[in-house]
Design a protein around this motif. Sequence first.
Motif, short mmCIF file in Angstrom:
data_model
loop_
_atom_site.label_atom_id
_atom_site.label_comp_id
_atom_site.label_asym_id
_atom_site.label_seq_id
_atom_site.Cartn_x
_atom_site.Cartn_y
_atom_site.Cartn_z
N VAL A 27 14.38 29.14 -29.58
CA VAL A 27 14.97 29.65 -28.37
C VAL A 27 14.29 30.55 -28.08
N LEU A 28 13.45 30.53 -26.64
CA LEU A 28 12.85 31.33 -26.37
C LEU A 28 13.31 32.09 -25.18
N ASP A 29 13.55 33.29 -25.13
CA ASP A 29 13.97 34.27 -24.55
C ASP A 29 12.92 35.22 -23.22
N HIS A 30 13.48 33.97 -22.00
CA HIS A 30 12.29 34.07 -21.16
C HIS A 30 13.61 34.74 -20.24
N LEU A 31 13.44 36.33 -20.14
CA LEU A 31 13.75 37.16 -19.27
C LEU A 31 12.96 37.02 -18.23
N ILE A 32 11.12 36.98 -17.82
CA ILE A 32 10.86 36.84 -16.78
C ILE A 32 10.16 35.94 -16.70
N PHE A 33 9.73 35.17 -15.50
CA PHE A 33 8.59 34.03 -15.32
C PHE A 33 7.47 35.37 -15.35
N ALA A 34 6.53 34.60 -15.29
CA ALA A 34 5.20 34.91 -15.73
C ALA A 34 4.75 34.91 -14.38
N ALA A 35 4.64 34.30 -13.50
CA ALA A 35 4.25 33.49 -12.29
C ALA A 35 4.71 35.49 -10.93
N GLY A 36 6.05 34.50 -11.32
CA GLY A 36 7.07 35.70 -10.94
C GLY A 36 6.61 37.19 -11.01
N THR A 37 6.40 36.92 -11.49
CA THR A 37 6.54 38.88 -12.47
C THR A 37 5.09 39.47 -11.08
N ALA A 38 3.72 38.79 -11.83
CA ALA A 38 3.01 39.07 -10.92
C ALA A 38 2.41 38.66 -8.74
N GLN A 39 3.94 37.82 -9.37
CA GLN A 39 3.92 38.09 -7.41
C GLN A 39 4.67 39.16 -7.31
N ASP A 40 6.04 39.84 -7.94
CA ASP A 40 6.15 40.42 -7.55
C ASP A 40 5.15 41.70 -7.25
N ARG A 41 4.10 41.80 -8.26
CA ARG A 41 3.53 43.35 -8.50
C ARG A 41 2.38 43.05 -7.25
N GLY A 42 2.08 42.22 -6.59
CA GLY A 42 1.49 42.37 -5.55
C GLY A 42 -0.07 40.88 -5.85
N GLU A 43 0.02 39.85 -7.39
CA GLU A 43 -0.23 39.26 -7.23
C GLU A 43 -0.04 38.14 -5.80
N SER A 44 -1.06 37.48 -5.00
CA SER A 44 -1.37 36.58 -3.86
C SER A 44 -2.31 35.29 -3.90
N GLY A 45 -3.23 35.22 -5.36
CA GLY A 45 -4.27 34.34 -5.45
C GLY A 45 -3.91 33.42 -6.23
N GLY A 46 -4.11 32.09 -5.10
CA GLY A 46 -3.67 30.71 -6.15
C GLY A 46 -3.80 30.19 -6.75
N LEU A 47 -4.90 30.61 -7.62
CA LEU A 47 -5.65 29.77 -8.75
C LEU A 47 -5.04 30.61 -9.84
N LYS A 48 -4.28 31.94 -9.99
CA LYS A 48 -4.22 32.32 -10.56
C LYS A 48 -3.07 32.00 -10.68
N LEU A 49 -1.93 32.34 -9.56
CA LEU A 49 -0.62 31.86 -9.52
C LEU A 49 -0.93 30.43 -10.82
N ALA A 50 -1.26 29.33 -9.89
CA ALA A 50 -1.58 28.10 -10.52
C ALA A 50 -0.85 28.21 -12.16
N VAL A 51 -2.18 28.78 -12.30
CA VAL A 51 -2.78 28.95 -13.86
C VAL A 51 -1.16 29.39 -14.53
N LEU A 52 -0.64 30.72 -14.37
CA LEU A 52 0.75 31.15 -14.58
C LEU A 52 1.87 30.59 -14.56
N ARG A 53 1.62 29.62 -13.39
CA ARG A 53 2.69 28.59 -13.74
C ARG A 53 2.80 27.30 -13.96
N VAL A 54 1.58 27.33 -15.03
CA VAL A 54 1.54 25.92 -15.81
C VAL A 54 2.04 26.79 -17.46
#
Length: 371
Positions: free
Chosen positions: A109-136
């Motif tokens: 069971v994974l306690d997935h309270l946050i999505f890495a990509a969504g949290t980075a976006q919420d804190r100001g990240e807009s880089g396409g490559l970085k967000l793509a890596v976090l989505r992976v």
Amino acid sequence: MSRLLGFGTYDRDQHPRVGVLLDGLAASGWEVTELNRPLGLSTAERVELLRKPWLLGKLALRLGSRWAGLAAGSLRLRGRRAPDAIVVGYLGHFDVLLARVLFPRTTIVLDHLIFAAGTAQDRGESGGLKLAVLRVLDRLATSAADLVVVDTPEHGARLAPAVADRGVVVPVGAPEDWFAAAEAPRAPAGEELSVVFYGLFTPLQGTPTIARALRLLHEEGAPVRATLIGGGQDLEECEEILAGVDSVTWTSWVPAAELPAVVAGHDVCLGIVGTSAKGQDVVPNKVYQGIAAGCAVVTSDTAPQRRVLGDAAVLVPAGDEGALAAALRRLAGDPAALAAAHRAAAAARDAFHPAAVVAPLRDRLAAEAAR
């Protein structure tokens, strides 16, 4: 009795959600043990490392040392009866991969309270490559688990189609020490409404809106006194907004063991009022904890908060400092309104105990075992 293992590099003090899951399942009859080597990084530090790939070497070194301890601990478990299920604690994007290697045939069971990509976006990240890596990374983590625990249906809808059927919605709830804090003797109500906010001052939380509301109340002489606890991304802006406001007390940090009593000493606990996309999808820790601690709660009127809280909280439009100020002004000036808000919150408290909130996960685990 079924055996459950809490596994990973989580920290119960910083991330109480995993404690709620483990304690709730223990109260439901599971035999719970923990194999945990805390990483020693705050949520903000972990997110910062994810946003800045050139710092990942620091994470890798620390994670490697903790994983060595987890691997050694798993070997010691081999001589005993294996766990029937494993809960990988919050921020376990990497830990779940190790758990799958070490326990290939166990329900994870994974306690997935946050999505890495969504949290980075919420804190100001807009880089396409970085967000793509976090989505992976999000997809790898959720794919490694048999069940993925999320806190709201909105977050569940963000799961990739391939793993959507593994999602289990479990409200965040509150640890039992927050409920105990509400039972302690309280100081008599003062002439001023006492308000508390605590958090990481992220866009999700909307702290500049909170600061502007408190500024409005100060300028009109409303009998409201606030305590702001924590710090982070938006702290400097909040300090600028509230410069010279003596009705606000700033506290940079309160130990986790002391925080429930501190919050319980206030009339009102503030939730979140941010307008970011992430802010529309969550019901934050502090809402459950504030209600558990015996406070009235004021938070944003979003779909998940309206669904979970109903009349248990005073709901205001996200990002609207005027509406937030008006809600606090009413509670400060009308004892009957404040008493009603306290009664409404108290009526909802029982639903937020660990044993209550884990019911969907308990039932899903039973279904998995029966297969």
